[in-house]
Design a protein around this motif. Structure first.
Motif: not given
Length: 130
Positions: A100-106, A63-65, A3-4, A118-124
Motif C-alpha cells: 500500500p505504501m508504494a501504491a498510494l505514493a503514486l 471500505p473504511h480505508l 517486502a519488495t 495503516e493499510a500496510r499494517e493491516r495487509v502485512a
C-alpha cells in the motif's frame, strides 16, 4: 514475510486451497472483503490453452480505508482494490499482496501517508497469518 518495492510476500508450507481460505479469513479479520476472485490458471487455460500452476488474484477492499482515501483523492479508485495473489509452485504456496505504501505514493498526495501506513499494517498482518 518479505517486502519488495511493490509487494509484501510470504511462502507458506500448506496446500494452495487452504492458503486461499486462510488469507481470505485473515483479510476479513483486518476489515477487508474480497470483491473479486480471478482464477488466472483457469482463464489462461480457457483463453490460451496454457498450463499454469494454481494462481488466483483476490481483489480485497477495506471500505473504511477506501472511503477515507477517496475523500482525500477522488481518483484513488484506479489503485483499488488491493490485489492479493496466491499461487502454487515449487512445492509451496506463495502469497503476495500489493504494498500500500508504494501504491498510494503514486497519488503524490502527502495526506494519504497515514492511510497508506495503516493499510500496510493491516495487509502485512493478513499476509503473516496466511
Amino acid at each position: 514475510m518479505h517486502a519488495t518495492g511493490y509487494a509484501l510476500t510470504r511462502d507458506v508450507d500448506a496446500p494452495f486451497s487452504e492458503v486461499v481460505e486462510r488469507i481470505r479469513a485473515a483479510l476479513a479479520d483486518e476489515g477487508f472483503g474480497v470483491l473479486t476472485l480471478i482464477d488466472v490458471q483457469s482463464t489462461l487455460k480457457e483463453k490460451l490453452d496454457a498450463e499454469l500452476e494454481p494462481y488466483v488474484i483476490l481483489g480485497a477492499c477495506n471500505p473504511h480505508l477506501a472511503r477515507r482515501g477517496l475523500e482525500l483523492e477522488p481518483d484513488l479508485g484506479v489503485l483499488l482494490p488491493c490485489n492479493v495473489v496466491v499461487r502454487a509452485g515449487n512445492g509451496t504456496t506463495h502469497v503476495a499482496a500489493m504494498e500500500p505504501m508504494a501504491a498510494l505514493a503514486l497519488a503524490d498526495n502527502a495526506d494519504l501517508e497515514p492511510l497508506a501506513r495503516e493499510a500496510r499494517e493491516r495487509v502485512a498482518r493478513a499476509v503473516a497469518q496466511a
